[in-house]
Design a protein around this motif. Structure first.
Motif, mmCIF file in Angstrom:
data_model
loop_
_atom_site.group_PDB
_atom_site.id
_atom_site.type_symbol
_atom_site.label_atom_id
_atom_site.label_comp_id
_atom_site.label_asym_id
_atom_site.label_seq_id
_atom_site.Cartn_x
_atom_site.Cartn_y
_atom_site.Cartn_z
ATOM 1 N N VAL A 30 0.954 -1.061 -0.007
ATOM 2 C CA VAL A 30 -0.024 0.007 -0.014
ATOM 3 C C VAL A 30 0.817 1.208 -0.141
ATOM 4 C CG1 VAL A 30 -1.685 1.263 1.331
ATOM 5 C CG2 VAL A 30 -2.071 -0.838 1.011
ATOM 6 N N SER A 31 1.777 1.566 0.865
ATOM 7 C CA SER A 31 2.786 2.406 0.899
ATOM 8 C C SER A 31 3.253 2.789 -0.497
ATOM 9 C CB SER A 31 3.791 2.115 2.151
ATOM 10 O OG SER A 31 4.573 3.478 2.040
ATOM 11 N N TRP A 36 3.708 5.687 -5.860
ATOM 12 C CA TRP A 36 3.331 5.372 -7.366
ATOM 13 C C TRP A 36 2.157 6.520 -7.817
ATOM 14 C CZ3 TRP A 36 -0.625 3.767 -10.259
ATOM 15 C CH2 TRP A 36 -0.244 3.629 -11.707
ATOM 16 N N LEU A 37 1.047 6.285 -7.053
ATOM 17 C CA LEU A 37 -0.108 6.900 -7.554
ATOM 18 C C LEU A 37 0.257 8.708 -7.434
ATOM 19 C CD1 LEU A 37 -3.114 5.413 -5.640
ATOM 20 C CD2 LEU A 37 -2.610 5.571 -8.084
ATOM 21 N N ASP A 72 2.279 -5.498 -7.767
ATOM 22 C CA ASP A 72 3.167 -4.721 -8.632
ATOM 23 C C ASP A 72 2.300 -4.592 -9.746
ATOM 24 O OD1 ASP A 72 3.164 -7.229 -9.631
ATOM 25 O OD2 ASP A 72 5.458 -7.161 -9.741
ATOM 26 N N HIS A 73 2.908 -4.150 -10.893
ATOM 27 C CA HIS A 73 2.241 -3.935 -12.314
ATOM 28 C C HIS A 73 1.196 -2.693 -12.095
ATOM 29 C CE1 HIS A 73 4.226 -6.697 -14.454
ATOM 30 N NE2 HIS A 73 4.081 -7.516 -13.538
ATOM 31 N N PHE A 74 1.542 -1.703 -11.297
ATOM 32 C CA PHE A 74 0.370 -0.823 -10.981
ATOM 33 C C PHE A 74 -0.237 -0.060 -12.223
ATOM 34 C CE2 PHE A 74 3.247 -0.085 -6.950
ATOM 35 C CZ PHE A 74 2.624 -1.080 -6.225
ATOM 36 N N GLU A 75 0.574 0.155 -13.238
ATOM 37 C CA GLU A 75 -0.010 0.679 -14.423
ATOM 38 C C GLU A 75 -1.025 0.057 -15.086
ATOM 39 O OE1 GLU A 75 -0.407 3.847 -16.860
ATOM 40 O OE2 GLU A 75 0.997 3.917 -15.186
ATOM 41 N N LEU A 112 9.615 4.869 -11.901
ATOM 42 C CA LEU A 112 9.323 6.177 -12.044
ATOM 43 C C LEU A 112 10.516 7.029 -12.154
ATOM 44 C CD1 LEU A 112 6.208 6.388 -9.457
ATOM 45 C CD2 LEU A 112 6.093 6.068 -11.955
ATOM 46 N N CYS A 113 11.744 6.919 -11.665
ATOM 47 C CA CYS A 113 12.793 7.435 -11.800
ATOM 48 C C CYS A 113 13.156 7.671 -13.271
ATOM 49 C CB CYS A 113 14.156 6.932 -11.241
ATOM 50 S SG CYS A 113 13.820 6.663 -9.394
#
Length: 187
Positions: A30-31, A36-37, A72-75, A112-113
């Motif tokens: 969650v963190s 990421w969001l 994972d694979h948030f996108e 994201l970096c």
């Protein structure tokens, strides 16, 4: 290795319709998901809703009774929830290990970096604040967590980082906010 251990670690392929099952972020991720969001790119994504279900990217999830947890694979999951929730999706159901789940979640955030429009200063501050230092060092393959280490990992010049840092201070001053910005200058 006993037969019970072998069955614990096996993965199985399953098709699910997200709108008909309960899928949510794993509590250990969650963190990372929240960071990421906050920093994800607000770009258009490739529309793959018409792609055959056998060709879509697989997402690993953990089954917990009637609940499925992703880490994972948030996108991809965001795209599924927004555009493909009524379509059958391929998932791999695996056994979960919290330490690995946390690493995979934070590795997703670290990607994201490499995005062009990310604010490296704020992302680095959030990473140092919310992610365990041992995990950051391991994923970034560095001994320290200095700005130089972040810049080397992200593939940016330290001058770019410093420019973003000074721009952020200027924005805060323009807004007339009285805030402690000393955290911006930590090395």
């Amino acid at each position: 290795m006993s037969m019970q251990d072998k069955t614990k670690n096996t993965a199985r392929h399953q098709f699910l319709i997200p709108s008909k099952v309960n899928i949510m972020v794993h509590p250990s991720a969650v963190s990372a998901h929240n960071v990421w969001l906050k920093f994800r790119s607000k770009k258009s994504s490739i529309k793959i809703s018409d792609v055959d279900k056998y060709y879509k990217p697989l997402v690993r999830i953990i089954s917990d009774g009637n609940l499925y947890l992703y880490f994972d694979h948030f996108e991809r999951m965001s795209q599924i929830f927004q555009e493909e929730s009524k379509l059958r999706q391929p998932f791999i159901i695996i056994a979960g290990h919290d330490q690995q789940i946390v690493k995979m979640a934070w590795s997703e955030v670290l990607t994201l970096c490499f995005y062009r429009d990310v604010n490296h200063v704020l992302l680095w501050q959030h990473l140092k604040k919310h992610c365990a230092q041992s995990i950051l060092r391991e994923l970034m393959n560095c001994d320290d967590l200095r700005v130089e280490d972040y810049c080397r990992f992200a593939g940016i010049d330290q001058h770019q980082y410093e420019y973003q840092q000074s721009s952020l201070v200027d924005e805060i001053k323009e807004l007339g906010l009285e805030q402690d910005t000393s955290w911006l200058y930590e090395k």
